[in-house]
Design a protein around this motif. Structure first.
Motif, PDB file in Angstrom:
ATOM      1  N   VAL A   1       0.849  -1.189   0.000  1.00 10.66           N
ATOM      2  CA  VAL A   1       0.000   0.000   0.000  1.00 10.66           C
ATOM      3  C   VAL A   1       0.883   1.237   0.000  1.00 10.66           C
ATOM      4  O   VAL A   1       1.986   1.229   0.545  1.00 10.66           O
ATOM      5  N   LYS A   2       0.373   2.304  -0.610  1.00 10.05           N
ATOM      6  CA  LYS A   2       1.059   3.597  -0.591  1.00 10.05           C
ATOM      7  C   LYS A   2       0.122   4.642  -0.008  1.00 10.05           C
ATOM      8  O   LYS A   2      -1.098   4.507  -0.066  1.00 10.05           O
ATOM      9  N   GLU A   3       0.719   5.650   0.588  1.00  8.17           N
ATOM     10  CA  GLU A   3      -0.037   6.787   1.098  1.00  8.17           C
ATOM     11  C   GLU A   3       0.136   7.930   0.116  1.00  8.17           C
ATOM     12  O   GLU A   3       1.265   8.254  -0.266  1.00  8.17           O
ATOM     13  N   LEU A   4      -0.961   8.505  -0.316  1.00 15.18           N
ATOM     14  CA  LEU A   4      -0.931   9.656  -1.212  1.00 15.18           C
ATOM     15  C   LEU A   4      -1.553  10.838  -0.486  1.00 15.18           C
ATOM     16  O   LEU A   4      -2.529  10.677   0.240  1.00 15.18           O
ATOM     17  N   ALA A   5      -1.010  12.020  -0.709  1.00 14.59           N
ATOM     18  CA  ALA A   5      -1.523  13.213  -0.038  1.00 14.59           C
ATOM     19  C   ALA A   5      -1.741  14.328  -1.047  1.00 14.59           C
ATOM     20  O   ALA A   5      -1.011  14.436  -2.038  1.00 14.59           O
ATOM     21  N   LEU A   6      -2.743  15.129  -0.783  1.00 17.00           N
ATOM     22  CA  LEU A   6      -2.978  16.312  -1.598  1.00 17.00           C
ATOM     23  C   LEU A   6      -1.905  17.344  -1.281  1.00 17.00           C
ATOM     24  O   LEU A   6      -1.416  17.418  -0.151  1.00 17.00           O
ATOM     25  N   ASP A   7      -1.560  18.142  -2.263  1.00 15.92           N
ATOM     26  CA  ASP A   7      -0.642  19.258  -2.032  1.00 15.92           C
ATOM     27  C   ASP A   7      -1.318  20.255  -1.094  1.00 15.92           C
ATOM     28  O   ASP A   7      -2.552  20.338  -1.031  1.00 15.92           O
ATOM     29  N   ASP A   8      -0.513  21.041  -0.391  1.00 15.93           N
ATOM     30  CA  ASP A   8      -1.040  22.003   0.582  1.00 15.93           C
ATOM     31  C   ASP A   8      -2.112  22.906  -0.013  1.00 15.93           C
ATOM     32  O   ASP A   8      -3.135  23.165   0.614  1.00 15.93           O
ATOM     33  N   ASP A   9      -1.901  23.371  -1.237  1.00 14.90           N
ATOM     34  CA  ASP A   9      -2.844  24.312  -1.846  1.00 14.90           C
ATOM     35  C   ASP A   9      -4.142  23.647  -2.317  1.00 14.90           C
ATOM     36  O   ASP A   9      -5.085  24.328  -2.710  1.00 14.90           O
ATOM     37  N   GLN A  10      -4.205  22.331  -2.261  1.00 15.32           N
ATOM     38  CA  GLN A  10      -5.410  21.613  -2.687  1.00 15.32           C
ATOM     39  C   GLN A  10      -6.216  21.087  -1.504  1.00 15.32           C
ATOM     40  O   GLN A  10      -7.312  20.572  -1.677  1.00 15.32           O
ATOM     41  N   ARG A  11      -5.699  21.228  -0.318  1.00 17.06           N
ATOM     42  CA  ARG A  11      -6.386  20.748   0.877  1.00 17.06           C
ATOM     43  C   ARG A  11      -7.505  21.704   1.252  1.00 17.06           C
ATOM     44  O   ARG A  11      -7.364  22.922   1.145  1.00 17.06           O
ATOM     45  N   ARG A  12      -8.630  21.111   1.672  1.00 15.62           N
ATOM     46  CA  ARG A  12      -9.780  21.901   2.090  1.00 15.62           C
ATOM     47  C   ARG A  12     -10.165  21.501   3.504  1.00 15.62           C
ATOM     48  O   ARG A  12     -10.209  20.310   3.816  1.00 15.62           O
ATOM     49  N   GLN A  13     -10.447  22.487   4.314  1.00 12.89           N
ATOM     50  CA  GLN A  13     -10.832  22.225   5.696  1.00 12.89           C
ATOM     51  C   GLN A  13     -12.086  21.356   5.715  1.00 12.89           C
ATOM     52  O   GLN A  13     -13.040  21.579   4.986  1.00 12.89           O
TER      53      GLN A  13
END
Length: 137
Positions: A70-82
Motif C-alpha cells: 500500500v502507498k499513502e498519497l496526499a494532496l498538495d497544501d494548496d489543494q487541501r480543504r478544511q
C-alpha cells in the motif's frame, strides 16, 4: 531481483502471501479495492471496519505500507480543504501485481459492486468518498 515488496530482507513470496492474507490486513486491502476511487481515506477505512479500533486500522495500514503493498498519497497544501481528507491509501503498482500474480484480486469487481450497495453510510463518509483525490489532479 527487488520488486519493491517486503521489508528489504527479501521477504519470500510465501511469507508475503501469509502477511497480506492475515484477516485484518486482507480486509483493508479489500476495502481499498472496493472503494470507488480505490483510494480511501483513513476515516473511510475506519468506518468500514467498525469492530476494529482506529489504532488497529492505522497499524495494519502502516504495516502494508512498510511492505510495499500500500502507498499513502496526499494532496498538495494548496489543494487541501478544511473538513475534507487529504491523505489517502491505495495499492502500489508492485502490490497490485503481487496480489494479481497470486490470484488475490479475483473478487475486485464483486467487492466494488458490494460497496455500491451500502446504503447506510454516514454523511461524513459520503462527503469523504466524494472528496478530491491526488489522482484527480
Amino acid at each position: 531481483m527487488d520488486d519493491g515488496l517486503g521489508n528489504g530482507e527479501n521477504t519470500a513470496p510465501r511469507e508475503l502471501i501469509h502477511f497480506v492474507t492475515q484477516q485484518r490486513r486482507f480486509a483493508l486491502i479489500n476495502n481499498i479495492l472496493q472503494h470507488p476511487e480505490q483510494l480511501p481515506s483513513m476515516y473511510e477505512l475506519e468506518e468500514l471496519n467498525p469492530s476494529v479500533s482506529d489504532a488497529t486500522v492505522y497499524k495494519h495500514i502502516q504495516k502494508l505500507i512498510d511492505e510495499g503493498i500500500v502507498k499513502e498519497l496526499a494532496l498538495d497544501d494548496d489543494q487541501r480543504r478544511q473538513g475534507y481528507p487529504w491523505k489517502f491509501y491505495g495499492l502500489t503498482e508492485e502490490g497490485r501485481e503481487f496480489l494479481n500474480d497470486h490470484n488475490l484480486l479475483a473478487a475486485e469487481e464483486t467487492l466494488q459492486q458490494i460497496y455500491e450497495t451500502i446504503s447506510d453510510k454516514p454523511e461524513k463518509m459520503v462527503k469523504y468518498e466524494n472528496a478530491l483525490r491526488p489522482d484527480d489532479i
